[in-house]
Design a protein around this motif. Structure first.
Motif, PDB file in Angstrom:
ATOM      1  N   VAL A 257       0.777  -1.563   0.133  1.00  0.00           N
ATOM      2  CA  VAL A 257       0.102   0.072   0.074  1.00  0.00           C
ATOM      3  C   VAL A 257       0.781   1.226  -0.108  1.00  0.00           C
ATOM      4  CG1 VAL A 257      -1.658   1.531   1.146  1.00  0.00           C
ATOM      5  CG2 VAL A 257      -1.908  -1.121   1.083  1.00  0.00           C
ATOM      6  N   LEU A 258       1.997   1.383   0.946  1.00  0.00           N
ATOM      7  CA  LEU A 258       2.771   2.535   1.015  1.00  0.00           C
ATOM      8  C   LEU A 258       3.506   2.978  -0.477  1.00  0.00           C
ATOM      9  CD1 LEU A 258       4.498   2.002   4.434  1.00  0.00           C
ATOM     10  CD2 LEU A 258       2.866   3.653   3.651  1.00  0.00           C
ATOM     11  N   VAL A 259       3.801   1.887  -1.140  1.00  0.00           N
ATOM     12  CA  VAL A 259       4.538   2.160  -2.339  1.00  0.00           C
ATOM     13  C   VAL A 259       3.394   2.171  -3.593  1.00  0.00           C
ATOM     14  CG1 VAL A 259       6.832   1.521  -1.729  1.00  0.00           C
ATOM     15  CG2 VAL A 259       5.194  -0.122  -3.072  1.00  0.00           C
ATOM     16  N   GLY A 260       2.184   1.999  -3.364  1.00  0.00           N
ATOM     17  CA  GLY A 260       1.162   2.036  -4.350  1.00  0.00           C
ATOM     18  C   GLY A 260       1.046   0.832  -5.272  1.00  0.00           C
ATOM     19  N   ALA A 261       1.419  -0.260  -4.739  1.00  0.00           N
ATOM     20  CA  ALA A 261       1.547  -1.392  -5.609  1.00  0.00           C
ATOM     21  C   ALA A 261       0.207  -2.258  -5.376  1.00  0.00           C
ATOM     22  CB  ALA A 261       3.037  -2.283  -5.253  1.00  0.00           C
ATOM     23  N   ILE A 262      -0.659  -1.698  -5.404  1.00  0.00           N
ATOM     24  CA  ILE A 262      -2.237  -2.416  -5.137  1.00  0.00           C
ATOM     25  C   ILE A 262      -2.935  -2.540  -6.510  1.00  0.00           C
ATOM     26  CG2 ILE A 262      -4.314  -2.615  -3.841  1.00  0.00           C
ATOM     27  CD1 ILE A 262      -2.098  -3.184  -1.966  1.00  0.00           C
ATOM     28  N   ASP A 263      -3.356  -3.393  -7.247  1.00  0.00           N
ATOM     29  CA  ASP A 263      -4.032  -3.469  -8.348  1.00  0.00           C
ATOM     30  C   ASP A 263      -3.354  -2.790  -9.423  1.00  0.00           C
ATOM     31  OD1 ASP A 263      -7.670  -4.163  -6.966  1.00  0.00           O
ATOM     32  OD2 ASP A 263      -5.952  -5.448  -7.913  1.00  0.00           O
ATOM     33  N   VAL A 264      -2.136  -2.625  -9.461  1.00  0.00           N
ATOM     34  CA  VAL A 264      -1.469  -2.125 -10.463  1.00  0.00           C
ATOM     35  C   VAL A 264      -0.332  -3.076 -11.162  1.00  0.00           C
ATOM     36  CG1 VAL A 264      -1.922   0.277  -9.810  1.00  0.00           C
ATOM     37  CG2 VAL A 264       0.094  -1.129  -9.392  1.00  0.00           C
ATOM     38  N   PRO A 265       0.119  -2.815 -12.222  1.00  0.00           N
ATOM     39  CA  PRO A 265       1.122  -3.861 -13.086  1.00  0.00           C
ATOM     40  C   PRO A 265       2.264  -3.814 -11.893  1.00  0.00           C
ATOM     41  CG  PRO A 265       0.349  -2.700 -14.844  1.00  0.00           C
ATOM     42  CD  PRO A 265      -0.486  -2.019 -13.500  1.00  0.00           C
ATOM     43  N   GLY A 266       2.808  -5.128 -11.733  1.00  0.00           N
ATOM     44  CA  GLY A 266       4.142  -5.296 -10.839  1.00  0.00           C
ATOM     45  C   GLY A 266       3.796  -5.570  -9.522  1.00  0.00           C
ATOM     46  N   GLY A 267       2.806  -5.336  -8.876  1.00  0.00           N
ATOM     47  CA  GLY A 267       2.347  -5.151  -7.823  1.00  0.00           C
ATOM     48  C   GLY A 267       1.013  -6.316  -7.242  1.00  0.00           C
ATOM     49  N   MET A 268       0.813  -6.205  -6.001  1.00  0.00           N
ATOM     50  CA  MET A 268      -0.293  -7.290  -5.478  1.00  0.00           C
ATOM     51  C   MET A 268      -1.696  -6.945  -5.776  1.00  0.00           C
ATOM     52  SD  MET A 268      -1.185  -7.602  -1.336  1.00  0.00           S
ATOM     53  CE  MET A 268      -2.544  -6.601  -1.108  1.00  0.00           C
TER      54      MET A 268
END
Lengths: 200, 862
Positions: free
Chosen positions: B402-413
């Protein structure tokens, strides 16, 4: 002429044993007989440790020590490089087992089913159940000859760490991988010229 | 191709038939070669999720199918005494008699109170067919077993909160830095096993850095770029330290993401709750541009303050993020080094690498959409879930993403099949993300509208407002439910293809609970610890012998999300061989039972909606349909009229529409916010405390706080220092659940490795204790449970740990070779309310033992 060979990418292998079991199922080997075992070796000291996984099989050597050792001529080598043991000719001297530097040959003392004397329907259908003979990986020659189909161990591998193809074709996937990834033959110093190569 | 052991003329039939595998919960597409009516080979089908691959377990399925000691006839108990190792005195009866007995018992219980009927299974393939049956029966009491004790507890509530889906999936195809805590995803374990094995290998070869944090050097740690050994139960502290570095030392977090898509800017008051607009009750934010507080949904997101202290009509208000910033310095890398045994420099370095790899602000174009690209993700599963404070542990990992914005976007969770063509996450109460309406196999039980109340379910899930289920409480509920306000007791338990006595809590306690239930029906392929407690044991079909009557929709089924920009794939399980003996598929038996009890029509009505049966394919409740007919209608409804049963029998799967990048990565297409500040934890805790106080029950609510904290597991606080070593469980790629202990191919490999039926110990620790490799040792828990095993020394384990894999040390099996070898891990754990995570209802898997040498490897007694 083709020379069948296999490349195993140790950087991709995760030690899952899919190949070991696919081989057993394809070839119908008896209980305790495994033609494609995976070995594990721990390297390093805590905390810098890795377990390495080493899938093994017959290397179908160009200069096969087993073939030279066999006194009955039960072991032959095809033009395409596949080395085969004729179990009907084999009389169980185990000279080949001793000669093989890769431990790839199993002497089947007493062929049995997994659940003891009573064979399962699957074992009845697929097991040759011959005792007192030497056995080893055949590169699934029956799949290659009859259906141009890769060996079962290659087909099943979840990480695609096993590649099969023509070593004599410089553009084949196996040849390209060996070249680009600095592939190594196992125990190359022995001069057996194996048809199996490993990538790290 | 020839069958090597047969002459050509002997072969009268040689066919390859498609179906799905059932050797774990992933349901890979397989094709099975049948020669003269006998299964001779299994291979993968080239379709998602496994793309032509099968694992060792899948390849070995034939040896489970043809186990000579399968249960093949209905059996009824004659010995009234029930216990592990106590002979039930089975007597064979006919199926007609068995159905009569079931009808009588289930009918009587249903007439009294249908809630008194509970059903336990982890047969995920049959889940869709079971749900309508349970609903029509009228009982909410359907439970899973080990999955509900140890692993999903810390995953699914967070997946629902962050993505609106039952589970999450990591976009490693586009990831550059992947952190795994206590899990082996991508190494032939866990969900999406086959597909991800290849994706993981590809990603690693492409250059994705893999870091595995785990007490054991697992298969995943072995192939990782770094293995970070950690003391069990301390991952929360590790992650809080990482968060501190990102937020307070480096300022490396996605501020825009936090402002737009989380509750980080929501103002909180001195009581920790949101400060709300007095008229409409909406949470307020501070509009920095206009220097005023206003409702979150009227302020331009980028104008919301993340930090600061604001005076609002007599109260001091701070954005949630401000509280987090102030909270994190309690958890610097230096402060957690002793807690975790991980060096501060290592934690700081990994946090920096993670934050930098996330490339905050970067974008990628996929499928014509411009999307944020955050190629860093942190993942977890069972290892961090199975703790007394497990949900905090798992949430601390999720918050890294969440902190790095890696939710439901390419590359993330990302969500695992949570978004489909006509549904997706929506804004729920307070603008927080909830699951939108639409066909689902897993509905979120409560989002933010929970209400703790007097329990109606056997598992007392009403007392766990933030959990997705409370499986681990069920058996304790059977024993002590009255204390918690449950006003009924179970009368009938139906166990299907599951072995709760071996795979969940302490078998002695489970046995106690089982003995409280007057009538137990078990449907099983093998004899096991659980069938020994049954009053009626029915022979179940092997997965290769059954037709599952509904087509599996990939984007609702959780375990195998459709891949971005690839077609979705529908599949099912089809029979390859005839059932052995008198075995019958347990769902068929239940549907016949429903017919006898008069609720088959209700099942059909529910199926029409649940399975989205359309037009002429809808079931007429007045008719009776075979499973072939139901499947045909289900398949045609989902895949078109050309893709009914006949098509599936030939091909095995059907590709549907492409799963667009917008569906795979929906974050920027909706405004629903995810919780970084856990305000709802406070509300939930208040409700739980109020209910428990009203019943005079002492209940730990210390984790119902809005800021993640680390607390030691009870085992860690063990006063007696003699119990000095943690025992940690791990999964292996060759085994799963309890039934693979009966598969001789798999157990032979296990035996040969020398590392499965033994206990692993750190070499240096062993040396200090005067223990040598292959000595016989005895482990003893603080409760006095003892077990002996051969020890294997290794460098690949934390010095404070021992490890025992899988579900082994079985006590009751169908007698396959080696089926009882090994150590039964679950017996080591204390199973009572004190050891439950009261937030997620996970059972704490932390146990410390003392070790003594019993006998040297050379045979001399110690």
């Amino acid at each position: 002429m083709k020379r069948w060979g296999m490349v195993i990418d140790l950087a991709r292998c995760v030690g899952c044993y899919a190949c070991t079991v696919a081989c057993k199922e394809e070839n119908g080997t008896a209980a305790g007989v495994w033609w494609a075992p995976v070995y594990e070796k721990e390297v390093g000291t805590y905390p810098t440790v890795k377990r390495m996984f080493l899938p093994t099989l017959c290397c179908h050597c160009k200069d096969a020590p087993c073939l030279k050792a066999c006194p009955t001529g039960a072991i032959t080598k095809r033009e395409d490089g596949i080395v085969l043991i004729d179990e009907d000719t084999c009389c169980g001297t185990r000279a080949c087992v001793a000669a093989c530097p890769y431990g790839a040959i199993t002497f089947v003392e007493r062929a049995q089913g997994e659940f003891g004397k009573e064979l399962t329907p699957h074992e009845k259908a697929t097991m040759k159940m011959k005792s007192g003979v030497a056995q080893k990986c055949t590169f699934n020659v029956h799949r290659i000859d009859e259906a141009n189909y890769e060996p079962a161990c290659v087909q099943t591998c979840p990480t695609k760490c096993r590649i099969f193809g023509d070593l004599n074709d410089p553009e084949s996937e196996v040849s390209t991988l060996i070249r680009n990834r600095n592939g190594q033959q196992p125990r190359a110093e022995l001069g057996t010229d194996p048809s199996v190569w490993y990538l790290r | 191709m020839a069958i090597q052991s047969m002459r050509r003329e002997e072969v009268v039939e040689d066919v390859w038939l498609p179906t799905t595998c059932d050797m774990c919960f992933n349901r890979c597409n397989i094709r099975v070669r049948r020669v003269n009516g006998v299964v001779v080979k299994i291979e993968g089908l080239d379709a998602p999720p496994n793309n032509g691959k099968t694992c060792a377990k899948g390849n070995a399925a034939v040896m489970s199918l043809y186990n000579p000691n399968r249960v093949t006839t209905p059996l009824v108990r004659t010995n009234p005494k029930k216990g592990i190792g106590v002979d039930p005195g089975w007597r064979e009866i006919s199926w007609e008699k068995a159905m009569e007995l079931m009808t009588e018992k289930v009918g009587a219980a249903r007439a009294k109170d249908p809630r008194t009927i509970a059903l336990a299974t982890f047969d995920t393939t049959s889940q869709q067919s079971l749900r309508p049956w349970m609903a029509a029966l009228g009982s909410p009491n359907q439970t899973t077993i080990s999955a509900g004790f140890f692993c999903g507890n810390g995953v699914h509530p967070i997946a629902f909160a962050m993505t609106g889906a039952f589970d999450v999936h990591y976009d490693i195809e586009r990831c550059n830095f992947f952190l795994m805590f206590g899990t082996s995803w991508g190494f032939v374990n866990q969900r999406e096993a086959m597909g991800v094995a290849q994706e993981m290998a590809d990603a690693r070869m492409r250059g994705m850095k893999l870091v595995v944090v785990d007490p054991i050097c697992t298969n995943s740690a072995s192939q990782a770029d770094e293995w970070i050994p950690i003391r069990p139960g301390t991952d929360t502290a590790f992650c809080l330290a990482m968060q501190h570095v990102l937020v307070n030392e480096l300022g490396l977090y996605d501020a825009e993401f936090l402002r737009r898509y989380t509750n980080a800017p929501y103002l909180t008051g001195p009581d920790g709750h949101y400060v709300r607009d007095p008229r409409e009750g909406k949470p307020l934010v501070w509009d920095a541009r206009n220097s005023r507080a206003a409702a979150f949904d009227v302020v331009e997101p980028l104008d919301c303050a993340l930090e600061g202290t604001f005076q609002l009509e007599g109260i001091q208000a701070k954005p949630g993020f401000q509280l987090i910033k102030e909270h994190l310095p309690k958890w610097t890398p230096e402060k957690v080094a002793d807690i975790t045994t991980v060096r501060a420099a290592t934690i700081r370095r990994l946090a920096t690498e993670f934050g930098e790899a996330a490339s905050i602000g970067s974008k990628i174009i996929l499928d014509g959409y411009e999307l944020p690209h955050r190629p860093a993700a942190a993942s977890w599963y069972r290892g961090t879930s199975a703790h007394k404070h497990g949900l905090h542990s798992c949430m601390s990992i999720a918050h890294l993403n969440v902190l790095v914005g890696a939710i439901d976007v390419p590359g993330g969770m990302c969500h695992s099949g949570g978004t489909g063509p006509t549904w997706g996450p929506v804004e729920g109460p307070d603008g927080l993300l909830v699951q939108g309406p639409g066909p689902r196999s897993r509905k979120a039980p409560h989002s933010y509208d929970f209400q703790v109340r007097k329990p109606e379910t056997l598992e007392l899930v009403e007392l766990f407002p933030l959990a997705i289920y409370a499986r681990a409480m069920l058996w304790l509920g059977v024993l002590y439910g009255e204390k918690f306000g449950l006003d009924y007791k179970p009368e009938v338990l139906i166990v299907c293809r599951s072995n709760p006595l071996a795979t969940s809590g302490d078998p002695e306690i489970m046995g106690e609970a089982f003995r409280q239930i007057p009538f137990i029906i078990s449907m099983s392929v093998f004899q096991d610890e659980t069938t020994q407690f049954a009053d009626l044991l029915l022979p179940d079909t092997h997965a290769l012998e059954r037709l599952v009557p509904l087509v599996s929709k990939p984007y609702v089924d959780g375990n195998s999300p459709p891949q971005a920009c690839q077609p979705v794939t529908y599949r099912t399980q089809l029979p390859v061989v005839k059932a052995q003996g008198q075995a019958r598929y347990w769902i068929e038996v239940l549907y016949e039972l429903a017919d006898r009890l008069g609720f088959r029509q209700d099942i059909y009505s529910i199926l029409n909606t649940d399975a989205n049966l359309k037009g002429p394919h809808r079931l007429d409740p007045e008719r009776k349909y075979t499973f072939e007919e139901i499947f045909d209608r289900s398949a045609k409804s989902s895949c078109g009229d050309e893709h009914g049963l006949e098509y599936f029998k030939r091909v095995g799967y059907c590709r549907g529409a492409k799963y667009s990048a917008r569906e795979a990565f929906p974050r920027v297409f909706h405004k629903a916010r995810v919780p970084l500040y856990l305000e709802h934890f406070l509300t939930a805790g208040e409700q739980v405390r109020s209910y428990m106080d009203s019943r005079g029950i002492d209940w730990d609510t210390s984790d119902y706080v809005p800021l993640i904290h680390w607390q030691p597991c009870p085992a860690a606080s063990q006063a007696n220092k003699e119990y000095d070593l943690y025992v940690v469980n791990q999964k292996l790629p060759i085994l799963t659940f309890s039934f693979t202990a009966e598969n001789p191919w798999l157990t032979e490999i296990a035996d040969h490795s020398g590392k499965v039926y033994t206990v692993a110990m750190n070499s240096a620790t062993a040396q200090r204790k005067g223990i040598n490799d292959t000595d016989m040792i005895e482990l003893e828990t603080p409760s006095g449970y003892r077990v002996q095993a051969v020890v294997r020394l290794t460098q690949g384990i934390h010095p404070e740990c021992l490890s025992v894999p899988g579900i082994l040390g079985r006590r009751v099996t169908s007698g396959a070779p080696r089926s009882k070898k090994g150590v039964h891990y679950n017996s080591l754990l204390r199973y009572d309310v004190d050891r439950l995570d009261t937030v997620s209802c996970a059972l704490d898997a932390c146990v410390k033992v003392k070790v003594r040498k019993v006998k040297s490897a050379n045979g001399r007694r110690a």
